[in-house]
Scaffold this active site. Structure first.
Site, mmCIF file in Angstrom:
data_model
loop_
_atom_site.group_PDB
_atom_site.id
_atom_site.type_symbol
_atom_site.label_atom_id
_atom_site.label_comp_id
_atom_site.label_asym_id
_atom_site.label_seq_id
_atom_site.Cartn_x
_atom_site.Cartn_y
_atom_site.Cartn_z
ATOM 1 N N GLY A 69 39.254 54.884 50.358
ATOM 2 C CA GLY A 69 37.906 54.763 50.358
ATOM 3 C C GLY A 69 37.243 54.495 49.346
ATOM 4 O O GLY A 69 37.505 55.162 47.952
ATOM 5 N N SER A 108 42.987 49.810 40.748
ATOM 6 C CA SER A 108 42.691 48.314 40.935
ATOM 7 C C SER A 108 43.152 47.716 39.557
ATOM 8 O O SER A 108 42.901 48.376 38.548
ATOM 9 C CB SER A 108 41.308 47.931 41.442
ATOM 10 O OG SER A 108 40.955 46.696 41.106
ATOM 11 N N TYR A 133 33.075 48.935 38.699
ATOM 12 C CA TYR A 133 33.915 49.305 39.577
ATOM 13 C C TYR A 133 35.364 49.569 38.848
ATOM 14 O O TYR A 133 36.130 50.267 39.218
ATOM 15 C CB TYR A 133 34.139 47.881 40.545
ATOM 16 C CG TYR A 133 35.095 48.053 41.398
ATOM 17 C CD1 TYR A 133 35.409 48.752 42.856
ATOM 18 C CD2 TYR A 133 36.285 47.070 41.212
ATOM 19 C CE1 TYR A 133 36.485 48.683 43.313
ATOM 20 C CE2 TYR A 133 37.360 47.072 41.970
ATOM 21 C CZ TYR A 133 37.582 47.731 43.114
ATOM 22 O OH TYR A 133 38.602 47.792 43.826
ATOM 23 N N ARG A 171 44.060 32.217 41.275
ATOM 24 C CA ARG A 171 44.401 33.672 40.774
ATOM 25 C C ARG A 171 45.270 34.419 41.465
ATOM 26 O O ARG A 171 46.120 35.109 40.937
ATOM 27 C CB ARG A 171 43.044 34.196 40.535
ATOM 28 C CG ARG A 171 42.957 35.532 39.755
ATOM 29 C CD ARG A 171 41.545 36.200 39.447
ATOM 30 N NE ARG A 171 41.744 37.625 39.444
ATOM 31 C CZ ARG A 171 41.841 38.702 40.143
ATOM 32 N NH1 ARG A 171 41.548 38.222 41.548
ATOM 33 N NH2 ARG A 171 41.922 39.797 39.825
#
Ligand code: 15L
Length: 280
Positions: A69, A108, A133, A171
């Site tokens: 999440g 990430s 982020y 990419r």
């Protein structure tokens, strides 16, 4: 294993659900609202990540947490702070309080997205977030480290590349992570005998990848897919419109809200004093 999966309504969770179930895991789903596609007999616990008590309650009675999440793109700092930073702290604290065995955290590549594409990174490469982020994911990895060092809660932070059914931009030939490979990486992370506070790159066996992940091999992760099989297919977006996005690993996250007027940081570091003077 009985696993709490946060972000159950998201695309990655939706792709993982049948795969993790087939691998023998039983899932408790959590999100703000019950995903429409969830079967009636699926176990669902509503929890907004900003609601500490609800998140803690969701962690009770499971073996591990798969924390997917998040706000999954760049956003205003306050929104990222509430959902990704505070929300991830609620998850780790909930797992600690509940005595869960471990947390698998969806980190990430944007935690290190400011590295140039010419750099070959591994899990020891310095953080270079490309966005609020990406900063929140770097924070989550540090939180994972902190909960291991201080509380003995194990975790795997998966630095996920581009997790999609198939690559859709040039990419992605470097960053793609297939759904099957992600399921394998999550399963290996859940089953590994010992993890400590591990960081693994979530990437398929792409010929052009920028990340060499020796540590994921230690838990037996052997990606099977390779983005190269999709190279040259019609519909592949290329090149990206902004040169910053083409030269940095994070792609479009790099140019979002970019205000630097000096040469990009890698060029800057390579420049001599005289050249630096000339560009001031
Ligand atoms: C991510 O972390 C994002 O959640 C996703 O939207 C993609 O941008 C992906 O990274 C990527 O780098 O392709």
């Amino acid at each position: 294993m009985h696993i709490l999966m946060t972000g159950a309504g998201g695309a990655v969770a939706t792709a993982l659900t049948p795969r993790l179930t087939a691998l023998g895991h039983s899932l408790r789903f959590s999100d703000r609202v019950r995903p429409a596609a969830l079967p009636a007999d699926a176990e669902f616990v509503p929890a907004d990540l900003t609601d500490r008590d609800a998140v803690h309650a969701a962690c009770d009675g499971v073996d591990a947490v798969l924390h997917l999440g998040a706000i999954s793109v760049e956003d205003a700092f306050d929104a990222i702070l509430d959902v990704n930073i505070r929300g991830t702290q609620h998850v780790f604290e909930g797992a600690r309080r509940a005595g869960n065995r471990r947390v698998v955290f969806a980190s990430s590549n944007h935690a290190v997205g400011m590295h140039p594409r010419s750099a070959l990174l591994d899990e020891t490469s310095p953080y270079r977030p490309d966005s609020f982020y990406g900063l929140s994911k770097a924070y989550g990895e540090l939180l994972a480290r902190f909960y291991w060092d201080k509380h003995g809660l194990e975790s795997a932070s998966l630095r996920i590349g581009s997790c999609e059914a198939a690559p859709s931009q040039k990419r992605h030939l470097s960053t793609w992570l297939s759904h099957d490979d992600l399921a394998q990486l999550v399963d290996r992370s859940l089953r590994a005998e010992r993890l400590g506070a591990a960081i693994f790159y979530g990437v398929s066996a792409n010929d052009r990848r920028w990340w060499r992940d020796r540590s994921a091999e230690t838990i037996g992760y052997r990606p099977k897919d390779n983005a190269e099989a999709h190279a040259g297919k019609p519909g592949m977006l290329d090149p990206m419109p902004n040169p910053l996005d083409e030269t940095h690993q994070g792609g479009t996250f790099v140019s979002a809200n970019y205000t630097r007027t000096l040469p990009p940081s890698d060029l800057w570091e390579a420049m001599g004093a005289e050249q630096k003077q000339g560009s001031l």
